[in-house]
Scaffold this active site. Structure first.
Site, PDB file in Angstrom:
ATOM      1  N   GLU A  93      -4.114   7.387  10.937  1.00 12.16           N
ATOM      2  CA  GLU A  93      -4.198   6.500  11.904  1.00 12.16           C
ATOM      3  C   GLU A  93      -3.174   7.188  12.744  1.00 12.16           C
ATOM      4  OE1 GLU A  93      -3.937   2.434  11.063  1.00 12.16           O
ATOM      5  OE2 GLU A  93      -1.704   2.794  10.619  1.00 12.16           O
ATOM      6  N   HIS A 137       5.941 -10.199   6.694  1.00 14.20           N
ATOM      7  CA  HIS A 137       4.860  -9.742   7.669  1.00 14.20           C
ATOM      8  C   HIS A 137       3.489 -10.768   7.673  1.00 14.20           C
ATOM      9  CE1 HIS A 137       3.688  -6.124   9.935  1.00 14.20           C
ATOM     10  NE2 HIS A 137       2.674  -6.422   9.459  1.00 14.20           N
ATOM     11  N   GLU A 188       4.489 -11.505  13.065  1.00 11.03           N
ATOM     12  CA  GLU A 188       3.431 -11.918  14.438  1.00 11.03           C
ATOM     13  C   GLU A 188       2.743 -13.051  14.000  1.00 11.03           C
ATOM     14  OE1 GLU A 188       1.480  -8.195  15.180  1.00 11.03           O
ATOM     15  OE2 GLU A 188       3.000  -7.075  15.985  1.00 11.03           O
ATOM     16  N   TRP A 202       0.779  -1.195  -0.003  1.00  8.25           N
ATOM     17  CA  TRP A 202       0.005  -0.016   0.064  1.00  8.25           C
ATOM     18  C   TRP A 202       0.753   1.004   0.146  1.00  8.25           C
ATOM     19  CZ3 TRP A 202      -1.706  -3.127   4.735  1.00  8.25           C
ATOM     20  CH2 TRP A 202      -2.912  -3.917   4.475  1.00  8.25           C
ATOM     21  N   ALA A 223      -2.879  -1.009  20.307  1.00  8.24           N
ATOM     22  CA  ALA A 223      -2.577  -2.237  19.339  1.00  8.24           C
ATOM     23  C   ALA A 223      -3.239  -2.425  17.931  1.00  8.24           C
ATOM     24  CB  ALA A 223      -2.787  -3.576  20.006  1.00  8.24           C
ATOM     25  N   GLU A 262       9.010  -3.905  16.080  1.00  7.77           N
ATOM     26  CA  GLU A 262       7.955  -2.948  15.771  1.00  7.77           C
ATOM     27  C   GLU A 262       7.112  -2.594  17.048  1.00  7.77           C
ATOM     28  OE1 GLU A 262       4.716  -4.552  12.878  1.00  7.77           O
ATOM     29  OE2 GLU A 262       3.462  -3.811  14.363  1.00  7.77           O
ATOM     30  N   LYS A 298      -1.127   7.502   6.391  1.00  6.17           N
ATOM     31  CA  LYS A 298      -2.476   6.902   6.801  1.00  6.17           C
ATOM     32  C   LYS A 298      -3.070   7.709   7.866  1.00  6.17           C
ATOM     33  CE  LYS A 298      -4.940   2.688   7.304  1.00  6.17           C
ATOM     34  NZ  LYS A 298      -5.050   1.255   7.193  1.00  6.17           N
TER      35      LYS A 298
END
Ligand code: DCB
Length: 515
Positions: free
Chosen positions: A484, A318, A356, A256, A449, A443, A482
Site C-alpha cells: 500500500e 490504537h 483515532e 501483523w 486516508a 500519524e 505492505k
C-alpha cells in the site's frame, strides 16, 4: 467538584477574615510593611502563628514542612493526622499524594530545611489549582525575557513560575530575578498563600500582550541529549526547557508487522535521522483485546528496540474500528497502569491513549471523559507526555481546544493524510494553537486516508512546511512492507538488513529524507 468545594471553602474563609480583623500586634511587624496585611490574615485564619515572645520573625526562612502544612490547612481546612514521627508527616503525605511535589523533590530529611522558591511556587500552583494560562504563548515569551534569570529555572518549574507570575502570586526581586533556589521568608509565604487563595476565587489577571514568538531554533537529537520532555506553552521541550521536535516512523499494526519493530528496523530509521518510533498497538482487529499477553510481549520488546536506539517511543492505544474509546476504558486503564509503572523511570516513553476516535462520538461526551479516567492512572507513575486523540480520526482538535483537559504535559494529536486533508485541517491546527492547545502529529501519511492512493508528495511538502514553521513534531504511517502506498518499504524488504534506496518505497524515500 474539587474546585467548587475550594471556592465555597475560600468564600467562607474570606467572610471569616472580615469578622476576625481583630487587632493583632507583633513587636517586629510594623503597620507600614508591604506584608503586614497578609500576615494579619494568615494569623487570624489560624494558618500560621507568631512566637511566644510576641514576635513573628517575618524575615526568617520557612521550611518545607511549615509551608506545605500551611497550604494544606488553607486548602482543606485542617492538618492531616501524622503518619510518621515528624509532626507534619501527614500533611507531607497528603501533599505528595496530591502531586504537590514529586518523590525526588522533597525527601524526609528535607522536611525541616528551608523551602526553595521554585518548590514554593510549585506547591502553591498545584495546591490552589492556579489556572494554567501560561499555555498562552505570549505569556510564555513575555516571561522568558522579563524574568532575568529565567535560564536558571529548571524546565520542570519554568511553566509553574510563569503561572505564578501571570496570576500575580509573586514578582521578582529588585533586579527582576526569580532566584529559584533562594529561600522564602515567612512574610513572603504569607503573601503568596493569601494571594493564591484569593486567586483561586477570582478570575486571574490576563497576561499582558507581548511581542509575537521569535523564530526559534528547534533541537533534534535523541533521549540522551534531551532527557525528559515537557510541554511549555504549546511547545514540546526537552529537560532544559528548550524547544524540541521529534520526527520518526510509526509501526503498522503490531499484530501483523512486529518484524519491522525489531532493533535493526528501528535502527535503520535512526540512521535516516529519526528520533522517535511509534508502536501502533491495535485494540480491535485481532489486537490487544483478543490476545493480551502475546501483544503485550510484542509491544514491550518493540519499546526496547526504541530505547536501545536512544529514541523516544510512543505507546499507541490504537483504537480504530472501535471508535468510542470508552468501549475499552477499563482495559486501557489496566494496560496503562502496568506500562507506566514499568517505564516510570525511563525518560523515553510518550503515552498515546486513543489513536483515532470515530463514529458517533464527541470530544466532550466520550473522548474527554475517557482521558479524564486514563490520564490519572498514568500520572500515578509518571509525568510523561500524554497524547490525546479526538473524534473524526483525530481531526477535531478544535473541539478539544474549546474544552481542554487540565493536566500538565498533554498534547492533542492531529492526524492527516496528504491525499485527503489540506488547508481546512491546517486551519483547525492554527485555531487550536491560538487557544493554547499543544498539537502533536502522531500519524500522517503521504497517501489518501485509507492508507493507499497517491503518493501525494506536493501536498505532503505543503504540510511539512506548515509543521516545521510551527515546531510541531510528527510521525509517519507506516514502517512496513505492505503493498500500500503509505508503507515506507517495498514488499519483501528484510527487516534486519541495512536498508538501501532500493528497499524504500516512494513514500519511504520522501519521508526518510525529511527527518
Ligand atoms: C488511520 C488509522 C490507521 C490506518 C491509516 C490509514 O485511519 F489510524 O490504522 O491504517 O489511518 O487509513 C490502515 C492501514 C491498512 C489497514 C487499515 C485497517 O494502512 O493497511 O488495513 O488501517 O487496519 C484513518 C485515518 C483517516 C480517515 C479514516 C481512517 N479519514 N480509517 O480521514 O477518513 O478509516 O481508518
Amino acid at each position: 467538584m474539587k474546585l467548587k468545594l475550594t471556592i465555597i471553602t475560600l468564600t467562607a474563609v474570606f467572610i471569616m477574615i472580615m469578622l476576625l480583623q481583630s487587632a493583632f500586634a507583633f513587636s517586629d511587624v510594623s503597620e507600614s510593611e508591604w506584608y503586614t496585611e497578609n500576615i494579619r490574615n494568615m494569623v487570624s485564619l489560624g494558618l500560621l502563628s507568631g512566637y511566644e515572645d510576641g514576635t513573628f520573625r517575618p524575615d526568617d526562612d520557612i521550611t518545607y514542612a511549615e509551608f506545605i502544612s500551611v497550604a494544606k490547612r488553607c486548602v482543606t481546612g485542617a492538618n492531616a493526622q501524622p503518619t510518621g514521627s515528624h509532626w507534619a508527616s501527614g500533611n507531607m503525605k497528603y501533599a505528595y499524594d496530591n502531586r504537590w511535589y514529586d518523590y525526588d523533590e522533597v525527601y524526609d530529611a528535607d522536611f525541616d530545611k528551608p523551602i526553595t522558591r521554585q518548590m514554593a511556587v510549585k506547591v502553591t500552583a498545584i495546591a490552589f489549582s492556579i489556572p494554567e494560562n501560561e499555555h498562552d504563548n505570549n505569556a510564555y515569551y513575555h516571561y522568558m525575557t522579563s524574568i532575568k534569570d529565567f535560564d536558571q529555572i529548571p524546565g520542570r518549574y519554568a511553566y509553574l513560575v510563569i503561572r505564578a507570575y501571570n496570576n500575580k502570586l509573586l514578582t521578582g526581586d529588585e533586579n527582576e530575578r526569580f532566584n529559584p533556589l533562594s529561600h522564602l521568608t515567612r512574610a513572603e509565604a504569607c503573601a503568596i498563600i493569601m494571594r493564591a487563595s484569593s486567586n483561586s476565587v477570582h478570575t486571574p489577571v490576563q497576561s499582558e500582550t507581548a511581542d509575537p514568538a521569535p523564530v526559534q531554533n528547534y533541537i533534534n537529537g535523541g533521549v540522551s541529549q534531551n532527557g525528559r520532555l515537557s510541554v511549555i506553552g504549546t511547545q514540546l521541550c526537552n529537560q532544559n526547557g528548550e524547544p524540541v521536535v521529534l520526527h520518526g516512523m510509526s509501526s503498522h499494526g503490531i499484530q501483523w508487522y512486529s518484524n519491522f519493530a525489531s532493533y535493526n528496523s528501528v535502527k535503520n530509521t535512526a540512521g535516516y535521522g529519526a528520533n522517535i518510533f511509534r508502536i501502533a498497538m491495535y485494540t480491535a482487529e485481532n489486537g490487544y483485546i483478543s490476545q493480551r499477553d502475546s501483544i503485550k510481549q510484542t509491544v514491550f520488546s518493540a519499546i526496547d528496540s526504541a530505547l536501545m536506539n536512544d529514541m523516544y517511543v510512543i505507546l499507541d492505544w490504537h483504537i480504530l474500528s472501535d471508535g468510542d474509546p470508552l468501549q475499552y476504558v477499563n482495559e486501557a486503564k489496566e494496560f496503562f497502569a502496568e506500562a507506566s509503572l514499568k517505564y516510570a523511570d525511563t525518560p523515553n516513553l510518550i503515552y498515546e491513549i486513543c489513536n483515532e476516535p470515530s463514529g458517533n462520538v464527541s470530544w466532550s461526551n466520550n473522548v474527554k471523559p475517557y482521558a479524564e479516567q486514563v490520564i490519572p492512572v498514568i500520572r500515578q507513575n509518571t509525568n510523561a507526555i500524554v497524547l490525546v486523540g479526538s473524534p473524526t480520526w483525530s481531526q477535531d482538535v478544535d473541539a478539544a481546544a474549546n474544552d481542554p483537559l487540565y493536566f500538565d504535559n498533554i498534547m492533542y494529536t492531529c492526524h492527516f493524510y496528504a491525499g485527503t486533508h489540506g488547508s481546512q485541517l491546517r486551519d483547525k491546527i492554527d485555531y487550536a494553537l491560538s487557544k493554547n492547545a499543544p498539537i502533536f502529529i502522531s500519524e500522517w501519511g503521504t497517501s489518501a486516508a485509507d492508507g493507499s492512493g497517491g503518493v501525494y508528495l506536493n501536498q505532503s511538502a505543503e504540510w511539512l512546511d506548515f509543521l516545521n514553521a510551527r515546531g510541531i513534531s510528527w510521525v509517519n504511517w507506516s514502517l512496513c512492507d505492505k503493498a500500500e502506498s503509505s508503507a515506507a518499504l517495498n514488499p519483501g524488504t528484510n527487516p534486519d538488513s541495512v536498508w538501501t534506496e532500493n528497499d524504500l518505497s516512494e513514500s519511504g524515500k520522501y519521508v526518510m529524507g525529511m527527518f
